[in-house]
Each structure stands twice: as C-alpha cells, then as structure tokens.
Design an enzyme around this catalytic site. Structure first.
Site, short mmCIF file in Angstrom:
data_model
loop_
_atom_site.label_atom_id
_atom_site.label_comp_id
_atom_site.label_asym_id
_atom_site.label_seq_id
_atom_site.Cartn_x
_atom_site.Cartn_y
_atom_site.Cartn_z
CG PHE A 155 -11.14 -17.37 -14.29
CD1 PHE A 155 -11.88 -18.11 -15.32
CD2 PHE A 155 -10.00 -16.52 -14.17
CE1 PHE A 155 -10.91 -17.64 -16.65
CE2 PHE A 155 -9.46 -16.59 -15.30
CZ PHE A 155 -9.77 -16.96 -16.45
CB ALA A 156 -8.60 -21.60 -10.30
N PRO A 209 1.03 -18.16 -7.15
CG PRO A 209 2.02 -19.86 -5.75
CD PRO A 209 0.59 -19.76 -6.70
CB ILE A 245 -9.11 -18.19 -6.45
CG1 ILE A 245 -7.85 -18.72 -7.22
CG2 ILE A 245 -10.34 -18.55 -7.46
CD1 ILE A 245 -7.28 -17.84 -8.48
CB THR A 246 -12.90 -13.78 -7.10
OG1 THR A 246 -11.74 -12.55 -7.09
CG2 THR A 246 -14.21 -12.81 -6.56
NE ARG A 250 -17.98 21.67 5.93
CZ ARG A 250 -17.86 21.37 7.13
NH1 ARG A 250 -19.01 20.93 8.13
NH2 ARG A 250 -16.75 21.29 8.09
CD GLN A 309 -11.93 29.75 -10.58
OE1 GLN A 309 -10.69 29.78 -10.60
NE2 GLN A 309 -12.61 30.65 -11.50
N GLY A 312 -12.48 16.24 6.40
CA GLY A 312 -12.34 15.16 7.40
C GLY A 312 -13.58 14.10 7.17
CD GLU A 363 -11.54 -9.51 -14.70
OE1 GLU A 363 -11.61 -9.41 -15.84
OE2 GLU A 363 -12.58 -9.88 -13.81
#
Ligand SMILES: Cc1cc2nc3c(=O)[nH]c(=O)nc-3n(C[C@H](O)[C@H](O)[C@H](O)COP(=O)(O)OP(=O)(O)OC[C@H]3O[C@@H](n4cnc5c(N)ncnc54)[C@H](O)[C@@H]3O)c2cc1C
Length: 396
Positions: A142-143, A147, A176-177, A286, A297, A358, A381
């Site tokens: 989808f173009a 720029p 463009i994906t 953990r 909390q 970490g 989008e």
C-alpha cells in the site's frame, strides 16, 4: 446485550491452534536462527533484504494457510475468501497475537496479503491481481506515504498525468510495508485538483518491474527488512490499472482503513495479554526478600492495572467492530480503539520488563523485542495525534 464470543470465532481459534501446532511450529523448530536472540542478523542480508531462506519459510506458511482455508478469511466468499465478519476476524487476530514472535503473522494475510481495498477491482483486474493474491501466489503493498507527507497524504507530491490513453506516474513513496517483495503496489498519486484536496487522488495498480526499490529501511522493531522506499519515474500505465474511480483513491481506501484500525487494536490486546501472562507467571515464582514479588503491592498493582486496561481495550475494539458490522458509523470508536490499543501494547511491554527486572532487558526473553516493536503502533496507520484529531472532529 450479549457479551459472549461468536461461536464461529471460538471454532476458528481452535482450528488455528491445531494448524499452528501441526504446520507452523515444526517450521519454527527447524529455523531457530530466525526467532532467537540473533534473529535480526539472520533474517536480512548486507543490503537489509530478507534472505531467501527466510522468505521461503514465510511463503510456506502462506501456502499452507491457503490450503487450510485461513488465508484471506475475512475477504468475502465471492472472491474466494472465508466471509468471516469483522468482529470474529478481530477476535481471531487478538488470539493470533497472543503468543511469542513466530511465523504465524502470514496466516491471515499479514504484510502484503489480501485487502478489502482490492474489492474495487474490475473483472480483468481481479483475474490479474486479486485472484492470485487470494491464492497466495503474489503479494502487494500500500504505497501512500511520501518523504514529505505522512499524516497529510492529501498534500502528496506524487502525480499522475494523462498522456493519450496512458497515465504517467512520478513520485516517491516511503516506509512501504512489504515494499521490497510485493509483486504490485497500490500506488496513490494526484490526478487533479490542488494540494490538500481529498478528491483528485487516484489509486493505480503498478507492477513491481515498473518502479524501483531505492532502499530497504532499517527499523527499531518489527521483523527486519519489511519496509522500503519506492521510486516511480515516468511510470506509464493504462486506464485498466486505475483501481476504483479516477480522483477517488481515498474513497476506495477508506472502506478498509476502519477495519485496519480495529485489527491493530485487537492485535495489541493479544500482545498485551501475552505479556501480562508472562508477568503474572514470573511474579508468582521470582522471590526477593524471602517472598514472591507478586505478593508485593508495588508489583501486583502494576499487574492489576494492566489487566484492567486490557479488558477496557478488548471491549472497545469489539464494540467498534460490532458497530461497523451493524452498519453504524464508528469513526470515533475505531480511532479510540487504535489509540488506546497502541498505548496499551507499549504499557504492557513496559510493565512486563519492569516485573522481570534485568531478565526482561536481555534478549533471551521476547519482552525486549516486543518493547521495541510496540512503539510503532503509536505511529503507523494514523499516529496517536491523528486518532485524537479524528475523535475530536467526530465530537465537535
Ligand atoms: C514501520 C512502518 C510501516 C509503515 N507502513 C506503511 C505502508 O505500508 N504504507 C504507507 O503508505 N505508509 C506506511 N507507513 C507510514 C505511516 O503511515 C506514517 O509514518 C504515518 O502516517 C505518520 O506520518 P509521518 O511519519 O510522516 O509523520 P508526520 O505526519 O510528519 O507527523 C510528525 C508528528 O506530527 C504529528 N502531527 C502531524 N499532524 C498533526 C496534527 N494535525 N495535529 C497534531 N499532531 C500532528 C504526528 O502525530 C507526529 O507525531 C509506515 C510507517 C512505519 C513507521
């Protein structure tokens, strides 16, 4: 009011889980290099294109999905799709996103797959573009963005001028994906009127051998090698390459944009749920100062707030999809869902990283990758600000 999940969605989710287990996970096990800590180094070559071995796995998933009937499931049955309604397809999108990064994104279409914009195809265009796209034989992109124009594409610089029977397209498109790999580009250019007019822009179907991929972009997150800069220099196309009506490119595209925003929100909810579940498990196990951190909390309230936000966005995107499905105007709700969904995915990655300490910052959990990838949801989008603009416009 009925808040129960459509039974079709429940069935598709179950079938998808089986499909992923049988057809996708074995491919993922065969290629740990594309999913491990060094995935970025293995997926692309020195020019930042995805390597053939990686493209092969994506194409294999695509083909298997076509055969199993998941590909293009939300396209109408008349064009070979599954005819699944928006609410169901959004719920399925959420489900697919509720897992670690893998190859499942190509199952429903993913980058370059079937899109409702192409329902504007003529019979001839359908044969040349839509049918092979539905069969997973070709992909598209989808173009629109340039720029100098992203949020304001109606100010675009790309032009298409009539010369005899042909249109001559000139312009540049950015970020463009699927641009590096698409077989054709849905390309927007000004054909009449002035900069800033919504009318006067036309969408053309342009084959990839007619434009140049100038550069593959390097991105902060997402799968590397996915976005490209395209150049159109005196590209000549016939009238038969106009998608929809001349001067009404935005009319053609708008039919799809709302559903796209809802899918982004749904996908964000799935990702956030996955991160929440990881954080909950970690907080249970953990221990610090002789107790699990989930008993503090300071940690458990972060988890409670995130779970609350997930439910809010989940019901917001489902409400927006339900409205569209019932032919009600939902511009405001689509934008609200996209806005809050994008914020949610970022919040979830942040909370998960904080709970993991970490360990979350290291590349051996998917949290670090999700943290980088979530950021773009607030940009593409329609940015956060553009969604707020739409919401305000609808209100005022
Ligand atoms: C990974 C990725 C994939 C993409 N894929 C595609 C694709 O396939 N096809 C495509 O066409 N495009 C694609 N894009 C482009 C994307 O749609 C644009 O980046 C987006 O629309 C924003 O435009 P812009 O980046 O030019 O920002 P600009 O429009 O320059 O905006 C810059 C900043 O100003 C803010 N702003 C702008 N106008 C206003 C206003 N009126 N009020 C308040 N704030 C405002 C914006 O919100 C933003 O914060 C992609 C982008 C990315 C990052």
């Amino acid at each position: 009011m009925d808040f129960s999940e459509p039974s079709e969605a429940t069935q598709i989710k179950r079938a998808l889980d089986d499909f992923i287990e049988q057809e996708v996970e074995p491919l993922e096990s065969e290629h740990p290099e594309f999913l491990g800590e060094d995935y970025q180094r293995h997926i692309v070559d020195d020019d930042h294109y995805q390597v053939p071995e990686y493209r092969d796995v994506v194409e294999t998933v695509r083909q298997r999905s076509v055969e199993a009937g998941f590909y293009g499931m939300d396209m109408p049955e008349e064009v070979g799709g599954g005819g699944v309604e928006l609410l169901t397809s959004a719920i399925v999108t959420e489900h697919l996103s509720n897992r670690p990064p893998g190859f499942h994104s190509a199952i429903m279409g993913g980058a370059g797959g079937p899109t409702p914009i192409l329902l504007a195809c003529t019979d001839e265009q359908r044969e040349e573009y839509l049918d092979p796209l539905m069969d997973g034989e070709i992909t598209t992109c989808f173009a629109l963005t340039e720029p100098d124009h992203g949020s304001d594409p109606h100010y675009m610089d790309a032009t298409a001028e009539k010369d005899g029977d042909e249109w001559v397209i000139n312009g540049e498109k950015y970020w463009i994906t699927n641009g590096p790999y698409a077989d054709f580009a849905m390309t927007f250019a000004r054909t009449s009127g002035e900069k800033g007019d919504y009318g006067g822009i036309t969408c053309f179907l342009v084959d990839s051998d007619q434009y140049e991929v100038e550069k593959v972009h390097r991105t902060m997150g997402l799968t590397p090698g996915g976005q490209a800069q395209l150049r159109f220099d005196d590209v000549r196309v016939g009238e038969d390459k106009v998608l929809g009506e001349v001067d009404d490119g935005f009319g053609t595209a708008m039919s799809w944009i709302g559903g796209g925003r809802i899918k982004i929100a749904a996908s964000a909810v799935g990702t956030a749920q996955h991160l929440l579940d990881m954080a909950v498990d970690y907080a249970r196990d953990r221990e610090t100062f002789g107790k699990p951190i989930g008993h503090r909390q300071g940690v458990s309230f972060q988890i409670a707030d995130l779970a609350t936000e997930i439910e809010q966005v989940r019901w917001l995107y489902r409400y927006a999809a339900w409205k569209i499905q019932n032919d009600e105007r939902a511009r405001k709700e689509e934008s609200m869902a996209k806005l809050r969904g994008a914020e949610l995915a970022n919040e979830a990655a942040d909370v998960a990283m904080q709970v993991y300490g970490g360990a979350g910052f290291m590349k051996d959990t998917p949290i670090e990758r999700e943290y980088r990838s979530a950021r773009v949801l607030r940009i593409f989008e329609g940015t956060d600000e553009i969604q707020r603009r739409t919401i305000a416009r609808e209100l005022i």
